[in-house]
Design an enzyme around this catalytic site. Structure first.
Site, PDB file in Angstrom:
ATOM      1  N   GLY A  10      48.710  58.940  37.722  1.00  0.00           N
ATOM      2  CA  GLY A  10      48.161  57.862  36.886  1.00  0.00           C
ATOM      3  C   GLY A  10      47.491  56.805  37.745  1.00  0.00           C
ATOM      4  O   GLY A  10      47.603  55.605  37.481  1.00  0.00           O
ATOM      5  N   ALA A  11      46.752  57.274  38.764  1.00  0.00           N
ATOM      6  CA  ALA A  11      46.146  56.339  39.724  1.00  0.00           C
ATOM      7  C   ALA A  11      44.747  55.908  39.308  1.00  0.00           C
ATOM      8  O   ALA A  11      44.075  55.207  40.059  1.00  0.00           O
ATOM      9  CB  ALA A  11      46.109  56.991  41.106  1.00  0.00           C
ATOM     10  N   GLY A  14      45.212  50.720  35.703  1.00  0.00           N
ATOM     11  CA  GLY A  14      46.425  49.915  35.578  1.00  0.00           C
ATOM     12  C   GLY A  14      47.269  49.802  36.838  1.00  0.00           C
ATOM     13  O   GLY A  14      46.760  49.592  37.942  1.00  0.00           O
ATOM     14  N   GLY A  16      49.024  52.044  38.403  1.00  0.00           N
ATOM     15  CA  GLY A  16      48.856  53.132  39.382  1.00  0.00           C
ATOM     16  C   GLY A  16      47.684  52.872  40.310  1.00  0.00           C
ATOM     17  O   GLY A  16      47.786  53.083  41.535  1.00  0.00           O
ATOM     18  N   SER A 139      60.807  51.724  32.573  1.00  0.00           N
ATOM     19  CA  SER A 139      60.519  50.485  31.858  1.00  0.00           C
ATOM     20  C   SER A 139      61.839  49.910  31.363  1.00  0.00           C
ATOM     21  O   SER A 139      62.771  50.666  31.043  1.00  0.00           O
ATOM     22  CB  SER A 139      59.623  50.777  30.649  1.00  0.00           C
ATOM     23  OG  SER A 139      59.633  49.675  29.771  1.00  0.00           O
ATOM     24  N   TYR A 164      58.925  56.523  23.248  1.00  0.00           N
ATOM     25  CA  TYR A 164      58.570  55.933  24.553  1.00  0.00           C
ATOM     26  C   TYR A 164      59.847  55.470  25.275  1.00  0.00           C
ATOM     27  O   TYR A 164      60.056  55.779  26.451  1.00  0.00           O
ATOM     28  CB  TYR A 164      57.593  54.772  24.361  1.00  0.00           C
ATOM     29  CG  TYR A 164      57.249  54.079  25.661  1.00  0.00           C
ATOM     30  CD1 TYR A 164      56.361  54.655  26.565  1.00  0.00           C
ATOM     31  CD2 TYR A 164      57.845  52.861  26.011  1.00  0.00           C
ATOM     32  CE1 TYR A 164      56.065  54.030  27.772  1.00  0.00           C
ATOM     33  CE2 TYR A 164      57.556  52.240  27.212  1.00  0.00           C
ATOM     34  CZ  TYR A 164      56.664  52.827  28.090  1.00  0.00           C
ATOM     35  OH  TYR A 164      56.386  52.212  29.296  1.00  0.00           O
TER      36      TYR A 164
HETATM   37  N1  LIG Z   1      52.002  47.975  31.226  1.00  0.00           N
HETATM   38  C1  LIG Z   1      53.279  47.648  31.041  1.00  0.00           C
HETATM   39  O1  LIG Z   1      53.596  46.556  30.531  1.00  0.00           O
HETATM   40  C2  LIG Z   1      54.376  48.578  31.452  1.00  0.00           C
HETATM   41  C3  LIG Z   1      55.709  48.136  31.305  1.00  0.00           C
HETATM   42  C4  LIG Z   1      56.733  48.984  31.699  1.00  0.00           C
HETATM   43  C5  LIG Z   1      56.436  50.234  32.217  1.00  0.00           C
HETATM   44  N2  LIG Z   1      55.136  50.638  32.336  1.00  0.00           N
HETATM   45  C6  LIG Z   1      54.873  51.970  32.897  1.00  0.00           C
HETATM   46  O2  LIG Z   1      53.957  51.855  33.957  1.00  0.00           O
HETATM   47  C7  LIG Z   1      53.261  53.098  34.113  1.00  0.00           C
HETATM   48  C8  LIG Z   1      51.773  52.840  34.255  1.00  0.00           C
HETATM   49  O3  LIG Z   1      51.305  52.298  33.026  1.00  0.00           O
HETATM   50  P1  LIG Z   1      50.085  51.262  32.931  1.00  0.00           P
HETATM   51  O4  LIG Z   1      50.602  50.049  32.257  1.00  0.00           O
HETATM   52  O5  LIG Z   1      49.405  51.131  34.239  1.00  0.00           O
HETATM   53  O6  LIG Z   1      49.175  52.022  31.862  1.00  0.00           O
HETATM   54  P2  LIG Z   1      47.631  52.489  31.941  1.00  0.00           P
HETATM   55  O7  LIG Z   1      46.769  51.381  32.431  1.00  0.00           O
HETATM   56  O8  LIG Z   1      47.347  53.059  30.587  1.00  0.00           O
HETATM   57  O9  LIG Z   1      47.642  53.642  33.030  1.00  0.00           O
HETATM   58  C9  LIG Z   1      48.292  54.849  32.772  1.00  0.00           C
HETATM   59  C10 LIG Z   1      47.841  55.895  33.767  1.00  0.00           C
HETATM   60  O10 LIG Z   1      48.471  57.141  33.435  1.00  0.00           O
HETATM   61  C11 LIG Z   1      47.450  58.119  33.298  1.00  0.00           C
HETATM   62  N3  LIG Z   1      47.791  59.173  32.354  1.00  0.00           N
HETATM   63  C12 LIG Z   1      48.155  59.042  31.051  1.00  0.00           C
HETATM   64  N4  LIG Z   1      48.307  60.261  30.496  1.00  0.00           N
HETATM   65  C13 LIG Z   1      48.011  61.177  31.462  1.00  0.00           C
HETATM   66  C14 LIG Z   1      47.976  62.581  31.506  1.00  0.00           C
HETATM   67  N5  LIG Z   1      48.213  63.337  30.414  1.00  0.00           N
HETATM   68  N6  LIG Z   1      47.655  63.199  32.669  1.00  0.00           N
HETATM   69  C15 LIG Z   1      47.367  62.459  33.770  1.00  0.00           C
HETATM   70  N7  LIG Z   1      47.375  61.114  33.786  1.00  0.00           N
HETATM   71  C16 LIG Z   1      47.696  60.484  32.647  1.00  0.00           C
HETATM   72  C17 LIG Z   1      46.222  57.340  32.814  1.00  0.00           C
HETATM   73  O11 LIG Z   1      45.062  58.113  33.010  1.00  0.00           O
HETATM   74  P3  LIG Z   1      43.663  57.738  32.256  1.00  0.00           P
HETATM   75  O12 LIG Z   1      43.059  56.632  33.080  1.00  0.00           O
HETATM   76  O13 LIG Z   1      42.902  59.013  32.306  1.00  0.00           O
HETATM   77  O14 LIG Z   1      44.024  57.296  30.878  1.00  0.00           O
HETATM   78  C18 LIG Z   1      46.324  56.116  33.709  1.00  0.00           C
HETATM   79  O15 LIG Z   1      45.850  56.385  35.002  1.00  0.00           O
HETATM   80  C19 LIG Z   1      53.635  53.950  32.903  1.00  0.00           C
HETATM   81  O16 LIG Z   1      54.617  54.884  33.273  1.00  0.00           O
HETATM   82  C20 LIG Z   1      54.219  52.933  31.917  1.00  0.00           C
HETATM   83  O17 LIG Z   1      55.166  53.536  31.069  1.00  0.00           O
HETATM   84  C21 LIG Z   1      54.097  49.832  31.967  1.00  0.00           C
END
Ligand SMILES: NC(=O)c1ccc[n+]([C@@H]2O[C@H](COP(=O)([O-])OP(=O)(O)OC[C@H]3O[C@@H](n4cnc5c(N)ncnc54)[C@H](OP(=O)(O)O)[C@@H]3O)[C@@H](O)[C@H]2O)c1
Length: 288
Positions: A10-11, A14, A16, A139, A164
């Protein structure tokens, strides 16, 4: 981090992407696992501009496919001898029920099962690194999980936030079980909460909670701030020996939910994951 190889899932966006940038700045060779070729190339170029040493590389894989996960691991093992840090970061909240290419509920498939299989497949390279680290981005919402293992792969009713939360509890259960199993190998395994971060997270969801999250976007942490805990766990010498812990957004070890310490639950989840992946994953059992 010079001469260290790190794989971040997920790099492309966001937390990543921010994590990958931070690691590249510190001299690591960063491997970006992304699903979308266009976004992957943009991310590669962004990280390359900040890389202090080796340029970043991309592996393309859709984590909603177990075959893709296997191919991605094979590609990594062909191209690199060792893996110093694996960051299972990719994750999503899906507004409506969808299934993975393997017919498994998508949130569980991407947020947990893919990381389980990727970790298994990459274990030889992690062992070769000598003192590798595995981070599972969970999370604090895992605390709300009412995990029902009987319906994990195919829940009869779909609630986006419940599935989730379940997937994030699975991340923590897995981390503790794996940490115990790998304790003799020098590989350290931890789970973390990155904070509530303004990213593309929940973009496909339009329930009240998702809308409220988007409305409050300006009050949330930045992606760079959300990467802080992952960066600390990946790089800190002080944390080199720490394993089987859960960290908050400020990289402080904190207790996770009561059910995350249930070793019977962890064992049952492990079996479900093995069965769904069609392979065994046998680090020796141990107390979490
Ligand atoms: N944001 C928050 O407040 C928060 C809070 C707690 C935990 N988290 C956790 O933090 C982690 C990163 O989330 P984020 O907030 O950075 O969200 P994000 O901006 O939506 O980034 C998510 C990343 O995961 C990738 N991804 C999703 N589905 C995929 C798939 N089927 N195959 C390969 N890559 C995939 C996305 O790829 P694309 O760019 O192609 O979509 C993106 O690079 C997640 O595990 C989330 O549960 C986030």
């Amino acid at each position: 981090m010079n001469a260290k190889t790190v794989l971040v899932t997920g790099a492309s966006d966001g937390i990543g992407l921010a994590t990958a940038r931070g690691l590249a700045k510190r001299g690591a060779q960063v491997v970006l696992l992304c699903r979308n070729p266009g976004k992957a190339e943009q991310a590669r170029a962004t990280v390359a501009r900040e890389a202090a040493a080796a340029p970043p590389e991309v592996i393309l894989a859709d984590l909603a496919s177990l075959e893709d996960v296997r191919s991605a691991a094979d590609e990594f093992l062909r191209r690199w001898e060792r893996l110093d840090v694996l960051i299972n970061n990719a994750g999503a909240l899906n507004g409506r029920r969808r299934d993975s290419r393997d017919g498994i509920e998508l949130t569980f498939a991407v947020n947990h099962l893919a990381g389980f299989l990727l970790t298994r497949q990459l274990l030889p390279a992690l062992v070769r690194a000598g003192s590798a680290r595995i981070l599972n981005v969970s999370s604090d919402l895992h605390r709300q999980s009412q995990l029902d293992l009987d319906n994990l792969l195919d829940p009869p009713r779909y609630d986006a936030w419940s599935v989730y939360a379940d997937s994030k509890l699975c991340n923590v259960l897995f981390s503790y079980r794996l940490a115990a199993g790998l304790s003799e190998t020098g590989i350290r395994v931890n789970a973390l909460h990155p904070g509530v971060v303004a990213t593309s997270f929940a973009r496909g969801s339009h329930d009240m909670r998702s809308l409220a999250l988007r409305a409050a976007r300006w009050t949330l942490r930045s992606p760079d701030s959300g990467a802080k805990c992952s960066l600390e766990l990946a790089t800190s010498d002080a944390l080199a020996e720490v394993t089987g812990c859960y960290f908050d957004e400020n990289a402080r070890p904190v207790r996770s939910s009561a059910s995350s310490y249930d070793s019977d639950l962890a064992e049952a989840l492990w079996k479900i994951c093995e069965s769904a992946c069609g392979c065994s994953f046998d680090p020796p059992a141990g107390d979490a």
